[in-house]
Enzyme design. Sequence first.
Site, PDB file in Angstrom:
ATOM      1  N   HIS A  95       0.816  -1.217   0.000  1.00 44.24           N
ATOM      2  CA  HIS A  95       0.000   0.000   0.000  1.00 44.24           C
ATOM      3  C   HIS A  95       0.852   1.270   0.000  1.00 44.24           C
ATOM      4  O   HIS A  95       0.350   2.344  -0.308  1.00 44.24           O
ATOM      5  CB  HIS A  95      -0.977  -0.001   1.189  1.00 44.24           C
ATOM      6  CG  HIS A  95      -0.372   0.290   2.525  1.00 44.24           C
ATOM      7  ND1 HIS A  95      -0.101  -0.679   3.470  1.00 44.24           N
ATOM      8  CD2 HIS A  95       0.006   1.457   3.095  1.00 44.24           C
ATOM      9  CE1 HIS A  95       0.402  -0.128   4.549  1.00 44.24           C
ATOM     10  NE2 HIS A  95       0.485   1.171   4.345  1.00 44.24           N
ATOM     11  N   ASP A 125      -0.064  -7.521   1.336  1.00 53.40           N
ATOM     12  CA  ASP A 125       0.470  -6.190   1.615  1.00 53.40           C
ATOM     13  C   ASP A 125       1.988  -6.193   1.720  1.00 53.40           C
ATOM     14  O   ASP A 125       2.571  -5.568   2.606  1.00 53.40           O
ATOM     15  CB  ASP A 125      -0.148  -5.587   2.878  1.00 53.40           C
ATOM     16  CG  ASP A 125      -0.059  -4.060   2.883  1.00 53.40           C
ATOM     17  OD1 ASP A 125       0.302  -3.482   1.828  1.00 53.40           O
ATOM     18  OD2 ASP A 125      -0.332  -3.448   3.930  1.00 53.40           O
ATOM     19  N   GLY A 201       3.529   6.237   8.452  1.00 58.04           N
ATOM     20  CA  GLY A 201       4.902   6.443   7.994  1.00 58.04           C
ATOM     21  C   GLY A 201       5.821   5.319   8.416  1.00 58.04           C
ATOM     22  O   GLY A 201       6.869   5.097   7.831  1.00 58.04           O
ATOM     23  N   ASN A 202       5.421   4.571   9.463  1.00 56.42           N
ATOM     24  CA  ASN A 202       6.171   3.378   9.864  1.00 56.42           C
ATOM     25  C   ASN A 202       5.895   2.204   8.929  1.00 56.42           C
ATOM     26  O   ASN A 202       6.640   1.213   8.934  1.00 56.42           O
ATOM     27  CB  ASN A 202       5.807   2.942  11.280  1.00 56.42           C
ATOM     28  CG  ASN A 202       6.634   3.608  12.358  1.00 56.42           C
ATOM     29  OD1 ASN A 202       6.116   4.388  13.172  1.00 56.42           O
ATOM     30  ND2 ASN A 202       7.918   3.325  12.390  1.00 56.42           N
ATOM     31  N   SER A 203       4.820   2.287   8.156  1.00 53.59           N
ATOM     32  CA  SER A 203       4.420   1.170   7.301  1.00 53.59           C
ATOM     33  C   SER A 203       5.570   0.724   6.402  1.00 53.59           C
ATOM     34  O   SER A 203       6.186   1.532   5.706  1.00 53.59           O
ATOM     35  CB  SER A 203       3.235   1.577   6.422  1.00 53.59           C
ATOM     36  OG  SER A 203       2.079   1.756   7.188  1.00 53.59           O
ATOM     37  N   LEU A 257      -7.383 -24.316  -2.103  1.00 54.41           N
ATOM     38  CA  LEU A 257      -7.885 -25.494  -1.388  1.00 54.41           C
ATOM     39  C   LEU A 257      -8.956 -26.213  -2.200  1.00 54.41           C
ATOM     40  O   LEU A 257      -8.931 -27.428  -2.321  1.00 54.41           O
ATOM     41  CB  LEU A 257      -8.425 -25.082  -0.020  1.00 54.41           C
ATOM     42  CG  LEU A 257      -9.025 -26.190   0.846  1.00 54.41           C
ATOM     43  CD1 LEU A 257      -7.978 -27.281   1.125  1.00 54.41           C
ATOM     44  CD2 LEU A 257      -9.560 -25.620   2.152  1.00 54.41           C
ATOM     45  N   GLY A 258      -9.928 -25.465  -2.729  1.00 57.10           N
ATOM     46  CA  GLY A 258     -10.954 -26.084  -3.560  1.00 57.10           C
ATOM     47  C   GLY A 258     -12.254 -26.346  -2.845  1.00 57.10           C
ATOM     48  O   GLY A 258     -12.893 -27.392  -3.060  1.00 57.10           O
ATOM     49  N   VAL A 259     -12.661 -25.411  -1.993  1.00 56.49           N
ATOM     50  CA  VAL A 259     -13.970 -25.531  -1.328  1.00 56.49           C
ATOM     51  C   VAL A 259     -14.692 -24.201  -1.411  1.00 56.49           C
ATOM     52  O   VAL A 259     -14.076 -23.148  -1.553  1.00 56.49           O
ATOM     53  CB  VAL A 259     -13.824 -25.920   0.165  1.00 56.49           C
ATOM     54  CG1 VAL A 259     -13.310 -27.327   0.318  1.00 56.49           C
ATOM     55  CG2 VAL A 259     -12.947 -24.922   0.913  1.00 56.49           C
TER      56      VAL A 259
END
Length: 454
Positions: A95, A125, A201-203, A257-259
């Site tokens: 982001h 992310d 800003g820490n992201s 997974l397929g469900v």
Amino acid sequence: MKKAFILAILILSVGIFAYVNPGYESPIVAVVEYAAPAVVKIEAVKQTTSPFYDPFFEEFFRRWFGYSPFGGQQTTSLGSGFIFDKEGYILTNEHVVSGAREITVTLLDGSTYKAEYIGGDAELDIAVIKINPDKELHALEFGDSDAVKIGEWVIAIGNPLGFQHTVTIGVVSATGRRIPKPDGSGYYTNLIQTDAAINPGNSGGPLLNIHGQVIGINTAIVNPQQGINLGFAIPINTVKRFLDQLVATGKVQKAYLGVRVKTVTPELAKAMGLKVDKGVLVVQVLENSPAQRAGLKENDVIVRFDGSSVTSDSEFVSLIRSHAPGDTVTLVVNRGGKELTIPVTLGSATEEIPTATVQAREFAGLVVDEITNADRENYRIPTSVNGVIVRQVKQSSQIQVGDVIYQIAVSGRTYEINSVKDWNSVVDRIKQGDFVAFFVYRRGTKMIYSFTYR
């Protein structure tokens, strides 16, 4: 005599009140000195558009006022990152850099570099960017986030509110946290919670253990009006599952997974006579899927996924997609009141893609594809919805990865989109100046996004 007396008192006072621990230095100082040169400030210039865009009013404003209030505005996203490879590869949050026209990286010594976006993933992310250094770079070492214990010291380094290379410390408050994403697209899963101060800003910056190893990527905070000292980091082991393919191809392959599942509610449990009132009900097991091969059955209730409790279908999907193809996970299933433990080797979300698909044209920064069974599982797309699915968004847009475009309107005429062939046919006829509207399906909601093609 009086001066001598005062001097004697001062000497005596110094002896009595001498500071303790002479020569002691906090181990955190050593971590910061080691890690700080590898932590970077990231400035990403993006082009934004207004959600209240209207093509008629855009032309009106451009003609009479010389500008458009609906688009073409530049903003700068500020964030953090850290060098993990001496060749100039940097990890950060998706982001922070997604849709950026220009990315600038600043090192601790003040030197700046233009960065190239290598690739990223919005669901996880995480993103990788690269600079071309003219000197030797310092790279950080990865730790083992699975070994993190509640109460151990952690250090966050980043650029909160633009204050470069700010250091905060705290402890691991909890592990395995799940929080909803701001855009409602799902959940962050298995997060590390810390009381080390993390601010905007820490992201993208590193969360370090006392040995200077990266154990997480700082990514989210709780609204300060609701609570303080609640920050969250993506475990570095989750990142490591996808890092090699991200660097090599710019994309990640997600697990499958397929469900098809539905959240178990007290009402559903009573109606179906289920023996548990929490978990996800298996509505359908797709043919030739990992789920079918593992022995999952319809009306099973999945209550745990690889050690994490399961409480909703959206959380369950996010847990699947935090794994890479080939990972083996353990499901705890309630089947008619009996609890079963079922190991499953997850498949690839791309294994359902037909080999003879038509190559889709890229248009308006969007890369689309045919919808697969894996897509319907991961993005909860019902079989009644057809169209093309958005695989990649290359420029700032309100369209998101996982959206289904099922109709396109061009200058007053609407076209049905059921396949990549339909998509190609329509976008090939769009000319500059045409008014365009995308009809989009996103997680149970239908939306329209309009713009003037330029």
